[in-house]
Each structure stands twice: as C-alpha cells, then as structure tokens.
Design a protein around this motif. Sequence first.
Motif, PDB file in Angstrom:
ATOM      1  N   THR A  40       0.844  -1.208   0.000  1.00 23.57           N
ATOM      2  CA  THR A  40       0.000   0.000   0.000  1.00 23.57           C
ATOM      3  C   THR A  40       0.876   1.254   0.000  1.00 23.57           C
ATOM      4  O   THR A  40       0.613   2.217  -0.714  1.00 23.57           O
ATOM      5  CB  THR A  40      -0.928  -0.018   1.246  1.00 23.57           C
ATOM      6  OG1 THR A  40      -1.650  -1.236   1.228  1.00 23.57           O
ATOM      7  CG2 THR A  40      -1.890   1.146   1.250  1.00 23.57           C
ATOM      8  N   PHE A  41       1.943   1.208   0.789  1.00 25.28           N
ATOM      9  CA  PHE A  41       2.855   2.356   0.853  1.00 25.28           C
ATOM     10  C   PHE A  41       3.556   2.559  -0.496  1.00 25.28           C
ATOM     11  O   PHE A  41       3.626   3.681  -1.010  1.00 25.28           O
ATOM     12  CB  PHE A  41       3.883   2.131   1.973  1.00 25.28           C
ATOM     13  CG  PHE A  41       4.889   3.240   2.078  1.00 25.28           C
ATOM     14  CD1 PHE A  41       4.534   4.462   2.624  1.00 25.28           C
ATOM     15  CD2 PHE A  41       6.179   3.066   1.605  1.00 25.28           C
ATOM     16  CE1 PHE A  41       5.454   5.502   2.700  1.00 25.28           C
ATOM     17  CE2 PHE A  41       7.111   4.098   1.685  1.00 25.28           C
ATOM     18  CZ  PHE A  41       6.745   5.314   2.238  1.00 25.28           C
ATOM     19  N   TYR A  42       4.053   1.462  -1.085  1.00 21.89           N
ATOM     20  CA  TYR A  42       4.731   1.597  -2.378  1.00 21.89           C
ATOM     21  C   TYR A  42       3.773   2.105  -3.456  1.00 21.89           C
ATOM     22  O   TYR A  42       4.173   2.844  -4.359  1.00 21.89           O
ATOM     23  CB  TYR A  42       5.347   0.247  -2.792  1.00 21.89           C
ATOM     24  CG  TYR A  42       6.669  -0.075  -2.117  1.00 21.89           C
ATOM     25  CD1 TYR A  42       7.530   0.931  -1.680  1.00 21.89           C
ATOM     26  CD2 TYR A  42       7.080  -1.389  -1.927  1.00 21.89           C
ATOM     27  CE1 TYR A  42       8.736   0.637  -1.055  1.00 21.89           C
ATOM     28  CE2 TYR A  42       8.296  -1.699  -1.307  1.00 21.89           C
ATOM     29  CZ  TYR A  42       9.112  -0.673  -0.873  1.00 21.89           C
ATOM     30  OH  TYR A  42      10.318  -0.961  -0.262  1.00 21.89           O
ATOM     31  N   LEU A  46       5.647   5.160  -5.214  1.00 22.20           N
ATOM     32  CA  LEU A  46       6.489   4.856  -6.382  1.00 22.20           C
ATOM     33  C   LEU A  46       5.986   5.596  -7.627  1.00 22.20           C
ATOM     34  O   LEU A  46       4.791   5.556  -7.934  1.00 22.20           O
ATOM     35  CB  LEU A  46       6.539   3.349  -6.654  1.00 22.20           C
ATOM     36  CG  LEU A  46       7.323   2.514  -5.635  1.00 22.20           C
ATOM     37  CD1 LEU A  46       7.249   1.030  -6.002  1.00 22.20           C
ATOM     38  CD2 LEU A  46       8.775   2.969  -5.540  1.00 22.20           C
ATOM     39  N   PRO A  47       6.900   6.253  -8.345  1.00 26.83           N
ATOM     40  CA  PRO A  47       6.486   7.001  -9.537  1.00 26.83           C
ATOM     41  C   PRO A  47       6.164   6.072 -10.705  1.00 26.83           C
ATOM     42  O   PRO A  47       6.626   4.936 -10.739  1.00 26.83           O
ATOM     43  CB  PRO A  47       7.728   7.847  -9.859  1.00 26.83           C
ATOM     44  CG  PRO A  47       8.882   7.064  -9.310  1.00 26.83           C
ATOM     45  CD  PRO A  47       8.351   6.325  -8.105  1.00 26.83           C
ATOM     46  N   THR A  48       5.374   6.552 -11.653  1.00 24.71           N
ATOM     47  CA  THR A  48       5.131   5.796 -12.895  1.00 24.71           C
ATOM     48  C   THR A  48       6.011   6.378 -14.002  1.00 24.71           C
ATOM     49  O   THR A  48       6.424   7.532 -13.940  1.00 24.71           O
ATOM     50  CB  THR A  48       3.654   5.884 -13.336  1.00 24.71           C
ATOM     51  OG1 THR A  48       3.263   7.248 -13.319  1.00 24.71           O
ATOM     52  CG2 THR A  48       2.750   5.098 -12.421  1.00 24.71           C
ATOM     53  N   GLY A  49       6.311   5.531 -14.981  1.00 26.83           N
ATOM     54  CA  GLY A  49       7.089   5.998 -16.132  1.00 26.83           C
ATOM     55  C   GLY A  49       8.567   6.198 -15.851  1.00 26.83           C
ATOM     56  O   GLY A  49       9.281   6.833 -16.636  1.00 26.83           O
ATOM     57  N   LYS A  50       9.046   5.687 -14.734  1.00 24.76           N
ATOM     58  CA  LYS A  50      10.469   5.801 -14.367  1.00 24.76           C
ATOM     59  C   LYS A  50      11.021   4.407 -14.120  1.00 24.76           C
ATOM     60  O   LYS A  50      10.273   3.502 -13.749  1.00 24.76           O
ATOM     61  CB  LYS A  50      10.629   6.590 -13.061  1.00 24.76           C
ATOM     62  CG  LYS A  50       9.974   7.948 -13.054  1.00 24.76           C
ATOM     63  CD  LYS A  50      10.963   8.980 -13.473  1.00 24.76           C
ATOM     64  CE  LYS A  50      10.393  10.378 -13.335  1.00 24.76           C
ATOM     65  NZ  LYS A  50      11.271  11.368 -13.978  1.00 24.76           N
ATOM     66  N   PHE A  63       5.418  -4.866  -4.540  1.00 29.67           N
ATOM     67  CA  PHE A  63       4.919  -3.737  -5.311  1.00 29.67           C
ATOM     68  C   PHE A  63       3.459  -3.979  -5.682  1.00 29.67           C
ATOM     69  O   PHE A  63       3.032  -5.136  -5.856  1.00 29.67           O
ATOM     70  CB  PHE A  63       5.720  -3.569  -6.622  1.00 29.67           C
ATOM     71  CG  PHE A  63       7.118  -3.036  -6.452  1.00 29.67           C
ATOM     72  CD1 PHE A  63       7.586  -2.607  -5.211  1.00 29.67           C
ATOM     73  CD2 PHE A  63       7.980  -2.944  -7.550  1.00 29.67           C
ATOM     74  CE1 PHE A  63       8.877  -2.123  -5.060  1.00 29.67           C
ATOM     75  CE2 PHE A  63       9.265  -2.452  -7.403  1.00 29.67           C
ATOM     76  CZ  PHE A  63       9.720  -2.040  -6.165  1.00 29.67           C
ATOM     77  N   PRO A  64       2.675  -2.895  -5.889  1.00 26.83           N
ATOM     78  CA  PRO A  64       1.306  -3.067  -6.374  1.00 26.83           C
ATOM     79  C   PRO A  64       1.322  -3.566  -7.821  1.00 26.83           C
ATOM     80  O   PRO A  64       2.331  -3.372  -8.533  1.00 26.83           O
ATOM     81  CB  PRO A  64       0.724  -1.651  -6.286  1.00 26.83           C
ATOM     82  CG  PRO A  64       1.920  -0.757  -6.394  1.00 26.83           C
ATOM     83  CD  PRO A  64       3.048  -1.481  -5.719  1.00 26.83           C
ATOM     84  N   ALA A 111      13.335   5.886  -8.525  1.00 27.17           N
ATOM     85  CA  ALA A 111      13.280   5.539  -7.092  1.00 27.17           C
ATOM     86  C   ALA A 111      14.090   4.266  -6.877  1.00 27.17           C
ATOM     87  O   ALA A 111      14.234   3.446  -7.792  1.00 27.17           O
ATOM     88  CB  ALA A 111      11.841   5.322  -6.622  1.00 27.17           C
ATOM     89  N   ILE A 112      14.609   4.130  -5.662  1.00 26.67           N
ATOM     90  CA  ILE A 112      15.326   2.910  -5.261  1.00 26.67           C
ATOM     91  C   ILE A 112      14.712   2.434  -3.949  1.00 26.67           C
ATOM     92  O   ILE A 112      14.509   3.241  -3.031  1.00 26.67           O
ATOM     93  CB  ILE A 112      16.832   3.188  -5.049  1.00 26.67           C
ATOM     94  CG1 ILE A 112      17.461   3.730  -6.345  1.00 26.67           C
ATOM     95  CG2 ILE A 112      17.558   1.926  -4.567  1.00 26.67           C
ATOM     96  CD1 ILE A 112      18.926   4.122  -6.209  1.00 26.67           C
TER      97      ILE A 112
END
Length: 208
Positions: A40-42, A46-50, A63-64, A111-112
């Motif tokens: 839920t937190f991720y 977490l950004p999209t397209g990266k 990850f979702p 993101a890492i």
Amino acid sequence: MQELKPEFFARIDENDDELFYRTPRIVKHIDENACLAIETFYDKILPTGKTILDLMSSAFSHFPTRMLRERVIGLGMNSNEMATNPMLTSYVVHNLNHDPILPFDNNNFGAIVITVSIQYLTQPIEVFQEAHRVLETSGSLIVVFSNRMFPTKAVSIWRRIPTGQQHQQLIESYFNIARNYENIRCIDITTKCEGYTDPVYVVTGQKG
Ligand SMILES: C[S@@+](CC[C@H](N)C(=O)[O-])C[C@H]1O[C@@H](n2cnc3c(N)ncnc32)[C@H](O)[C@@H]1O
C-alpha cells in the motif's frame, strides 16, 4: 546517533555472503499484514514511467500490480529467487558487501527501494552514496524494515538496538553521513489491527 564505528558492522557469520545466499529462499520474510502495508505504501510513493531499482532483491518486491507495467531492475544475491519475481524486468547478481559500487549509470532511477534487508549491509554509507549517484534528481531512496532478520548475517549495531525508532535513527544517520540527501523522513506504516502483526517502518531521503 553516535559516530558509526567499524565494529558496528561486524557479523556473527563473516563468511562470504555467496555461501549463505546460495540456496534460494522463495518466501515472504514478513507476515501478510506487513506485506500489505508495504504494498500500500509503495503504491502511494512509487512514480510511474520511471525505472525503479529494487536493491537487495529476491522473489517478492511487495509492489502493487500497476508496477507490472513499469521497468524494475533487481539487484540481489540469488538469481533463482529474482528469476521468480514477476515485478523484475531484469536483474543482476552483485554482492554489495564486496563491492558497494552499483553497476549502473548516473541519474538512472526514479526511485530505489531496500526492503527488509538494510541490516545486512556492512558498508551502508558507500551504498547510500552510490544510490544517490544513480538516482535521478528528486528521486528517493526508500528503506523499509521490520523486526525480523537472519541474526548471523545482520550487522552488530542492528542486533544491539531495539526495533523501531532507534533503527530509524540509525538509517537517518546513514542518509546524513552519505550527504546530499534532502527531505529525510521517518514513518511508521505498521498495520493497526487487533492481535499481532510484524511492525513496518520506513526511512526515505530524496536526491536534491
Ligand atoms: C530478507 S531478504 C529480503 C528480500 C526482498 N527485498 C524482500 O523484501 O523480500 C534479504 C535479501 O538481501 C539480499 N542481500 C543480502 N546480502 C547482500 C549483499 N551482500 N549484496 C546484495 N544483496 C544482499 C539477498 O539477496 C536477500 O534476498
């Protein structure tokens, strides 16, 4: 947090990590509530397209499902574990305790994440500096942890302090000593429920 002394990073099992991680463990290392809290937190952060780097990766990234459409690179110790991880588009086997230099170009990742594994790093400052190098500007290094561990492989300082705020402070000091991270934040994302659940804590820092 006091100065980080070399003895803080001693381990009960000082054999090469390749020996310990040779046998694949296709398991979740925390309970279902904790897994869901992390997912839920991720999903929120977490950004999209990266491109995302799952550092110290294994069979599950937590990850979702939306992340199945994203480019996710895993770095860990066991290729069989990472081969079963549906989130990873590619992966590399690399021992960070032998060589903390990340095998990636500068400014590569949006993101890492380091999930339930930070306690195994013997050279965390070098790894955090490398994470900063390979992050894009404004990208975050996200460290998630709980109270479980392989005790023989965890560094001494991690075993000596209680789970929660003191571990968060230790990770915060990694960010500060590595330098150049901004917006360092500590969050408790433990599921609030009746009965026991593994706790889940987060520390994040952003590349300025
Ligand atoms: C408890 S597992 C967690 C795996 C995964 N991140 C998760 O959330 O399930 C610890 C992971 O740390 C990785 N690891 C341990 N020591 C490492 C090292 N020296 N270099 C790179 N990865 C390491 C292993 O590959 C292992 O999969």
